[in-house]
Structures are given as structure tokens and as C-alpha cells.
Design an enzyme around this catalytic site. Structure first.
Site, PDB file in Angstrom:
ATOM      1  CG  HIS A 175       8.290   0.975  -9.555  1.00 22.10           C
ATOM      2  ND1 HIS A 175       9.657   1.027  -9.443  1.00 22.10           N
ATOM      3  CD2 HIS A 175       7.824   0.403  -8.422  1.00 22.10           C
ATOM      4  CE1 HIS A 175       9.997   0.479  -8.275  1.00 22.10           C
ATOM      5  NE2 HIS A 175       8.911   0.107  -7.641  1.00 22.10           N
ATOM      6  NE  ARG A 197      16.586   3.078 -17.606  1.00 24.95           N
ATOM      7  CZ  ARG A 197      16.140   2.749 -16.408  1.00 24.95           C
ATOM      8  NH1 ARG A 197      15.624   3.680 -15.615  1.00 24.95           N
ATOM      9  NH2 ARG A 197      16.235   1.517 -15.977  1.00 24.95           N
ATOM     10  N   PRO A 224      18.912   5.064  -9.570  1.00 23.69           N
ATOM     11  CG  PRO A 224      19.608   2.855  -9.437  1.00 23.69           C
ATOM     12  CD  PRO A 224      18.973   3.941  -8.626  1.00 23.69           C
ATOM     13  CG  ASN A 225      20.436   3.249 -14.828  1.00 25.48           C
ATOM     14  OD1 ASN A 225      21.526   3.640 -15.254  1.00 25.48           O
ATOM     15  ND2 ASN A 225      20.296   2.105 -14.196  1.00 25.48           N
ATOM     16  CD  GLU A 252       8.038  -0.083  -4.261  1.00 25.84           C
ATOM     17  OE1 GLU A 252       7.708  -0.522  -3.126  1.00 25.84           O
ATOM     18  OE2 GLU A 252       8.384  -0.818  -5.206  1.00 25.84           O
ATOM     19  CE1 TYR A 289      11.471   2.423 -16.616  1.00 24.51           C
ATOM     20  CE2 TYR A 289      13.209   2.081 -18.242  1.00 24.51           C
ATOM     21  CZ  TYR A 289      12.537   1.691 -17.095  1.00 24.51           C
ATOM     22  OH  TYR A 289      12.945   0.559 -16.426  1.00 24.51           O
ATOM     23  CG  ASN A 310      11.344   5.169  -9.774  1.00 28.95           C
ATOM     24  OD1 ASN A 310      11.857   4.069  -9.564  1.00 28.95           O
ATOM     25  ND2 ASN A 310      10.852   5.500 -10.954  1.00 28.95           N
ATOM     26  NE  ARG A 343      10.085  -3.280 -17.633  1.00 27.07           N
ATOM     27  CZ  ARG A 343      11.071  -2.420 -17.329  1.00 27.07           C
ATOM     28  NH1 ARG A 343      10.854  -1.499 -16.399  1.00 27.07           N
ATOM     29  NH2 ARG A 343      12.234  -2.478 -17.952  1.00 27.07           N
ATOM     30  CB  ALA A 361      17.962  -1.532 -10.685  1.00 29.46           C
TER      31      ALA A 361
HETATM   32  C1  DQA Z   1      11.576   1.473 -12.514  1.00 35.87           C
HETATM   33  C2  DQA Z   1      11.438  -0.055 -12.655  1.00 35.87           C
HETATM   34  C3  DQA Z   1      12.713  -0.745 -12.212  1.00 35.87           C
HETATM   35  O1  DQA Z   1      12.579  -2.154 -12.348  1.00 35.87           O
HETATM   36  C4  DQA Z   1      13.878  -0.290 -13.059  1.00 35.87           C
HETATM   37  O2  DQA Z   1      15.074  -0.883 -12.616  1.00 35.87           O
HETATM   38  C5  DQA Z   1      13.999   1.183 -13.132  1.00 35.87           C
HETATM   39  C6  DQA Z   1      12.787   1.988 -13.258  1.00 35.87           C
HETATM   40  C7  DQA Z   1      10.344   2.203 -13.047  1.00 35.87           C
HETATM   41  O3  DQA Z   1      10.193   3.371 -12.719  1.00 35.87           O
HETATM   42  O4  DQA Z   1       9.555   1.644 -13.826  1.00 35.87           O
HETATM   43  O5  DQA Z   1      15.093   1.730 -13.167  1.00 35.87           O
HETATM   44  O6  DQA Z   1      11.696   1.779 -11.132  1.00 35.87           O
END
Ligand code: DQA
Length: 138
Positions: free
Chosen positions: A98, A18, A10-11, A96, A23, A72, A105, A75
């Protein structure tokens, strides 16, 4: 040809727009073009969804054939037992990733419900986290 499935949660469709301070200002599609050029002998498939169930469906669909999955989960990393179970259910190794260093954070980002099911974790290297994950899988 090796097949690596990249899955963004998501996102992450909004990368580039964003929170660029966190990011970066590059879209994932743009970065992916570069990644594909860098690994011409690897089939880099890409899927993004904002819906938890669609991420699980994608893991099921590719998780017995792909040579690896780079996930990735956004959240959902911090909330999803269902994603943990999906990763455990398939045979492909899952990395995994990020973009940000989640440990620098907010506290709620420090816990991952999926790490224990994954082959390894890469975080905090910006979009380069994905390239490092490709290297790890190869
Ligand atoms: C993320 C870190 C997560 O905490 C966050 O909710 C994201 C992006 C990252 O790539 O840094 O959406 O996965």
C-alpha cells in the site's frame, strides 16, 4: 532473468491525479520507468484493472511462473475473499503493498482480507513501497 509481476487494483490508474495529498503527484507509469531502470536484470511486468475478476485472472495467469507478485489490491484489500483465495491458489510469493499507511487512516482500511495469504506486507512508504517489495522478493 527474474520475473516480478506488479498488479494494481481499482483507482490506482489515477495515481498522480487521485488525492495527491494521500497518494502523491506522480503517475505509476512514470514511477515504473524509474523502477525498471533501477533493476535492469529483473523483468518487471505491470497490470492494472478496476475489476476484481481481472485481478484474479492476472494472478492465475502469472502465479505459477513469476518469481513473485507485488499486489496493491486497492479497496479490494478490505473486501475480497476471492483475492485471498487466488493468492493462496498460486505458487508465487505475493507481497501486499500500500502506498499510504492504511493503519493511520479510516478504520475500514485497518482490516485486510488478503494479508494472511501473502508472504508479507509493506505499507506507508509512498511509491517506494513497490521498490521495497522488489527488494524483499529478490
Ligand atoms: C491503498 C489503500 C487502500 O485502502 C485504498 O482503497 C487504495 C489504495 C494504498 O495503496 O494506500 O485504493 O491500497
Amino acid at each position: 532473468m527474474k520475473i516480478i509481476q506488479i498488479i494494481n487494483g481499482p483507482n490506482l490508474n489515477l495515481l498522480g491525479r487521485r488525492e495527491p495529498g494521500v497518494y502523491g503527484s506522480r503517475s505509476f507509469e512514470d514511477y515504473l520507468k524509474e523502477l525498471r531502470l533501477r533493476y535492469p536484470d529483473v523483468q518487471l511486468d505491470y497490470f492494472q484493472s478496476n475489476c476484481e475478476g481481472e485481478l484474479i485472472n492476472c494472478i492465475h495467469a502469472c502465479g505459477f511462473e513469476a518469481d513473485g507478485i507485488i499486489l496493491n489490491a486497492g479497496a479490494y484489500t478490505h473486501t475480497s475473499v476471492a483475492l485471498h483465495d487466488a493468492i493462496r491458489a498460486v505458487t508465487a510469493p505475493v507481497i501486499e503493498v500500500h502506498i499510504s499507511n492504511v493503519h493511520q487512516r479510516e478504520e475500514f482500511r485497518h482490516r485486510s482480507l488478503i494479508s494472511a495469504a501473502c508472504r508479507g506486507v509493506i505499507c506507508g512508504f509512498g511509491l517506494d513501497s513497490y521498490r521495497l517489495a522488489v527488494e524483499a522478493l529478490l
